[in-house]
Design a protein around this motif. Structure first.
Motif, PDB file in Angstrom:
ATOM      1  N   LEU A  73      46.618  53.338  38.595  1.00  0.00           N
ATOM      2  CA  LEU A  73      46.415  51.974  39.094  1.00  0.00           C
ATOM      3  C   LEU A  73      47.651  51.492  39.829  1.00  0.00           C
ATOM      4  O   LEU A  73      48.784  51.803  39.452  1.00  0.00           O
ATOM      5  CB  LEU A  73      46.115  51.027  37.929  1.00  0.00           C
ATOM      6  CG  LEU A  73      44.801  51.233  37.169  1.00  0.00           C
ATOM      7  CD1 LEU A  73      44.689  50.218  36.047  1.00  0.00           C
ATOM      8  CD2 LEU A  73      43.604  51.131  38.099  1.00  0.00           C
ATOM      9  N   ARG A  74      47.413  50.710  40.884  1.00  0.00           N
ATOM     10  CA  ARG A  74      48.530  50.187  41.672  1.00  0.00           C
ATOM     11  C   ARG A  74      48.479  48.656  41.703  1.00  0.00           C
ATOM     12  O   ARG A  74      47.408  48.067  41.873  1.00  0.00           O
ATOM     13  CB  ARG A  74      48.491  50.745  43.098  1.00  0.00           C
ATOM     14  CG  ARG A  74      48.781  52.235  43.169  1.00  0.00           C
ATOM     15  CD  ARG A  74      48.679  52.740  44.596  1.00  0.00           C
ATOM     16  NE  ARG A  74      49.613  52.030  45.481  1.00  0.00           N
ATOM     17  CZ  ARG A  74      49.683  52.225  46.793  1.00  0.00           C
ATOM     18  NH1 ARG A  74      48.841  53.091  47.376  1.00  0.00           N
ATOM     19  NH2 ARG A  74      50.540  51.557  47.519  1.00  0.00           N
ATOM     20  N   TRP A  75      49.669  48.082  41.521  1.00  0.00           N
ATOM     21  CA  TRP A  75      49.812  46.627  41.581  1.00  0.00           C
ATOM     22  C   TRP A  75      49.433  46.141  42.981  1.00  0.00           C
ATOM     23  O   TRP A  75      49.756  46.765  43.981  1.00  0.00           O
ATOM     24  CB  TRP A  75      51.261  46.271  41.252  1.00  0.00           C
ATOM     25  CG  TRP A  75      51.562  44.812  41.180  1.00  0.00           C
ATOM     26  CD1 TRP A  75      50.729  43.815  40.766  1.00  0.00           C
ATOM     27  CD2 TRP A  75      52.798  44.180  41.517  1.00  0.00           C
ATOM     28  NE1 TRP A  75      51.351  42.598  40.810  1.00  0.00           N
ATOM     29  CE2 TRP A  75      52.626  42.789  41.275  1.00  0.00           C
ATOM     30  CE3 TRP A  75      54.020  44.644  41.985  1.00  0.00           C
ATOM     31  CZ2 TRP A  75      53.651  41.871  41.502  1.00  0.00           C
ATOM     32  CZ3 TRP A  75      55.042  43.722  42.197  1.00  0.00           C
ATOM     33  CH2 TRP A  75      54.851  42.352  41.965  1.00  0.00           C
ATOM     34  N   HIS A  76      48.724  45.039  43.052  1.00  0.00           N
ATOM     35  CA  HIS A  76      48.198  44.412  44.267  1.00  0.00           C
ATOM     36  C   HIS A  76      46.917  45.106  44.751  1.00  0.00           C
ATOM     37  O   HIS A  76      45.979  44.417  45.138  1.00  0.00           O
ATOM     38  CB  HIS A  76      49.219  44.378  45.407  1.00  0.00           C
ATOM     39  CG  HIS A  76      50.409  43.513  45.147  1.00  0.00           C
ATOM     40  ND1 HIS A  76      50.320  42.290  44.502  1.00  0.00           N
ATOM     41  CD2 HIS A  76      51.731  43.691  45.438  1.00  0.00           C
ATOM     42  CE1 HIS A  76      51.513  41.753  44.407  1.00  0.00           C
ATOM     43  NE2 HIS A  76      52.395  42.587  44.960  1.00  0.00           N
ATOM     44  N   ARG A  77      46.884  46.424  44.742  1.00  0.00           N
ATOM     45  CA  ARG A  77      45.660  47.095  45.191  1.00  0.00           C
ATOM     46  C   ARG A  77      44.565  47.016  44.123  1.00  0.00           C
ATOM     47  O   ARG A  77      43.411  46.685  44.430  1.00  0.00           O
ATOM     48  CB  ARG A  77      45.943  48.561  45.510  1.00  0.00           C
ATOM     49  CG  ARG A  77      44.732  49.298  46.113  1.00  0.00           C
ATOM     50  CD  ARG A  77      44.929  50.799  46.127  1.00  0.00           C
ATOM     51  NE  ARG A  77      44.894  51.361  44.760  1.00  0.00           N
ATOM     52  CZ  ARG A  77      45.070  52.646  44.473  1.00  0.00           C
ATOM     53  NH1 ARG A  77      45.330  53.509  45.457  1.00  0.00           N
ATOM     54  NH2 ARG A  77      45.020  53.070  43.229  1.00  0.00           N
ATOM     55  N   ASP A  78      44.926  47.293  42.870  1.00  0.00           N
ATOM     56  CA  ASP A  78      43.937  47.357  41.787  1.00  0.00           C
ATOM     57  C   ASP A  78      44.030  46.187  40.816  1.00  0.00           C
ATOM     58  O   ASP A  78      43.022  45.786  40.241  1.00  0.00           O
ATOM     59  CB  ASP A  78      44.097  48.659  40.995  1.00  0.00           C
ATOM     60  CG  ASP A  78      43.956  49.884  41.881  1.00  0.00           C
ATOM     61  OD1 ASP A  78      42.913  49.989  42.553  1.00  0.00           O
ATOM     62  OD2 ASP A  78      44.887  50.715  41.911  1.00  0.00           O
ATOM     63  N   PHE A  79      45.206  45.677  40.631  1.00  0.00           N
ATOM     64  CA  PHE A  79      45.367  44.590  39.656  1.00  0.00           C
ATOM     65  C   PHE A  79      46.459  43.630  40.108  1.00  0.00           C
ATOM     66  O   PHE A  79      47.312  43.959  40.932  1.00  0.00           O
ATOM     67  CB  PHE A  79      45.684  45.141  38.258  1.00  0.00           C
ATOM     68  CG  PHE A  79      47.049  45.778  38.150  1.00  0.00           C
ATOM     69  CD1 PHE A  79      48.163  45.029  37.784  1.00  0.00           C
ATOM     70  CD2 PHE A  79      47.235  47.127  38.428  1.00  0.00           C
ATOM     71  CE1 PHE A  79      49.426  45.592  37.689  1.00  0.00           C
ATOM     72  CE2 PHE A  79      48.492  47.714  38.337  1.00  0.00           C
ATOM     73  CZ  PHE A  79      49.596  46.942  37.968  1.00  0.00           C
ATOM     74  N   GLU A  80      46.400  42.430  39.560  1.00  0.00           N
ATOM     75  CA  GLU A  80      47.440  41.429  39.744  1.00  0.00           C
ATOM     76  C   GLU A  80      47.915  40.967  38.373  1.00  0.00           C
ATOM     77  O   GLU A  80      47.241  41.194  37.366  1.00  0.00           O
ATOM     78  CB  GLU A  80      46.929  40.221  40.548  1.00  0.00           C
ATOM     79  CG  GLU A  80      46.535  40.531  41.975  1.00  0.00           C
ATOM     80  CD  GLU A  80      47.738  40.816  42.876  1.00  0.00           C
ATOM     81  OE1 GLU A  80      48.891  40.628  42.422  1.00  0.00           O
ATOM     82  OE2 GLU A  80      47.509  41.219  44.024  1.00  0.00           O
ATOM     83  N   LEU A  81      49.066  40.314  38.345  1.00  0.00           N
ATOM     84  CA  LEU A  81      49.613  39.761  37.110  1.00  0.00           C
ATOM     85  C   LEU A  81      49.589  38.241  37.200  1.00  0.00           C
ATOM     86  O   LEU A  81      50.069  37.669  38.180  1.00  0.00           O
ATOM     87  CB  LEU A  81      51.043  40.250  36.895  1.00  0.00           C
ATOM     88  CG  LEU A  81      51.214  41.769  36.753  1.00  0.00           C
ATOM     89  CD1 LEU A  81      52.697  42.143  36.757  1.00  0.00           C
ATOM     90  CD2 LEU A  81      50.540  42.279  35.479  1.00  0.00           C
ATOM     91  N   VAL A  82      49.009  37.595  36.205  1.00  0.00           N
ATOM     92  CA  VAL A  82      48.948  36.129  36.198  1.00  0.00           C
ATOM     93  C   VAL A  82      49.530  35.608  34.885  1.00  0.00           C
ATOM     94  O   VAL A  82      49.522  36.298  33.858  1.00  0.00           O
ATOM     95  CB  VAL A  82      47.507  35.614  36.383  1.00  0.00           C
ATOM     96  CG1 VAL A  82      46.950  36.040  37.720  1.00  0.00           C
ATOM     97  CG2 VAL A  82      46.596  36.072  35.251  1.00  0.00           C
ATOM     98  N   GLU A  83      50.005  34.380  34.931  1.00  0.00           N
ATOM     99  CA  GLU A  83      50.605  33.745  33.768  1.00  0.00           C
ATOM    100  C   GLU A  83      49.545  33.516  32.680  1.00  0.00           C
ATOM    101  O   GLU A  83      48.358  33.348  32.986  1.00  0.00           O
ATOM    102  CB  GLU A  83      51.235  32.417  34.177  1.00  0.00           C
ATOM    103  CG  GLU A  83      52.393  32.549  35.158  1.00  0.00           C
ATOM    104  CD  GLU A  83      51.988  32.776  36.601  1.00  0.00           C
ATOM    105  OE1 GLU A  83      52.870  32.816  37.473  1.00  0.00           O
ATOM    106  OE2 GLU A  83      50.773  32.925  36.865  1.00  0.00           O
TER     107      GLU A  83
END
Length: 361
Positions: A314-324
């Motif tokens: 998995l790749r950050w921005h392409r597959d997932f994002e991080l939220v508070e």
């Protein structure tokens, strides 16, 4: 004309303004018996109630300034935005403890203690409660423990009343505030001063109304009335999170906050759709209000090897994002779905410079 002005400026706030006005009406009155006989109308705020309302707004602002600061900053304490004179002019004691404020709020014995209160001009200025033409040099304090400029609360009350009416001539001493005047004051409909740099959402009742929205939307899961309002509330949560968990400390970069900071993993495709949806790029406002976003689907991020274990590659921005965490709570309450996937910031051990932190995916 008044209704048109309200419709043009923050019509979405009207239900909350009604709630706030009703809430402030519950504050005890401190008018004398003679004054009270002339103000038996239970649809207004009296001068003493206006004064107590301003104290509550200032206390709220003081709390927010302290709460949004980094928890590790030991020097940051909640400053008191007010003090109260006790005694004669030759011997004045300044009181700023919480018990006194509580007694003041509950007092309805006809005394005028509410108007012996002095307000820190810096706090009042932040909320747009000071007349712009007020000469603060007249209110310089000689007390080392008190603010540099302490303005009598009665001046702020007079300013509220003057801003609440179209009438130029008013009897400020006997004036009161009805609901229409309350709205006029908050929205600056009657303002004759040059204060265009101060946004309505950031002054007067603005911060208080914003917290009411956050409480309803995040803690109780009440979905905002429009997609654009969803974006505003999420943006505010993110702003507070950045202040609470700073991205830099002592020159070192910590882009996701200090060690232990929690983040939620969310499906990047769903997040991008939500961003377009709340920006109004997908459809017009009327269509957006009737449209329902799909549920959050994080299952595609999970592997079959264990509970909430992420798939390899998995790749950050392409597959997932991080939220508070609170952003996740809000989005999950408004749109449903899941499951929640929590990760925390941990020390990054490598040959790279010491002090850098990374996420443990």
């Amino acid at each position: 004309n008044f209704s048109g002005a309200v419709s043009e400026k923050l019509a979405a706030d009207v239900p909350l303004l009604r709630l706030a006005f009703k809430t402030f009406q519950l504050l005890p009155r401190q008018e004398s018996v003679a004054e009270e006989s002339n103000q038996v109308d239970d649809t207004i705020l009296t001068r003493s109630q206006i004064g107590k309302m301003l104290l509550l707004l200032l206390e709220h602002e003081s709390f927010r300034l302290a709460r949004d600061s980094p928890p590790s900053d030991a020097s940051q304490t909640q400053q008191k935005p007010w003090s109260t004179k006790i005694g004669n002019e030759e011997s004045v004691e300044l009181v700023d403890d919480d018990d006194y404020l509580r007694d003041l709020m509950e007092n309805n014995d006809g005394s005028d203690n509410i108007f012996t209160t002095l307000i820190d001009a810096s706090f009042a200025s932040i909320l747009g409660l000071l007349p712009s033409k007020l000469d603060l040099s007249e209110f310089v304090s000689d007390n080392e423990t008190s603010p540099l400029h302490s303005v009598p609360l009665s001046i702020l009350v007079d300013y509220v009343i003057s801003e609440s009416s179209d009438s130029i001539e008013q009897d400020l001493a006997n004036a009161s505030l009805d609901y229409n005047g309350f709205v006029r004051w908050h929205l600056r409909i009657s303002s004759s001063e040059t204060d265009g740099a101060m946004q309505v959402s950031e002054t007067r009742l603005g911060p208080y109304l914003l917290d009411l929205r956050l409480i309803a939307s995040v803690l109780f899961g009440v979905r905002p009335a429009s997609p654009s309002l969803e974006r505003v509330l999420v943006g505010e949560i993110k702003r507070r999170h950045r202040y609470r968990y700073p991205r830099k400390k002592e020159g070192s970069s910590q882009p996701r906050g200090p060690n232990g900071t929690l983040w939620h993993v969310i499906n990047a495709e769903w997040w991008r759709t939500w961003e377009h949806f709340t920006e109004g790029k997908v459809w017009d406002d009327k269509a957006a209000r009737s449209y329902t976003m799909g549920k959050i689907d994080n299952n595609m991020l999970l592997s079959g090897e264990g509970i909430l274990s992420l798939r390899a590659g998995l790749r950050w921005h392409r597959d997932f994002e991080l939220v508070e965490p609170l952003v996740w709570s809000a989005l999950q309450a408004w749109h449903d779905g899941g499951p929640p996937i929590v990760r925390s910031v941990v020390p990054f051990r490598s040959n790279k410079p010491v002090g850098r932190t990374e996420m443990s995916y």
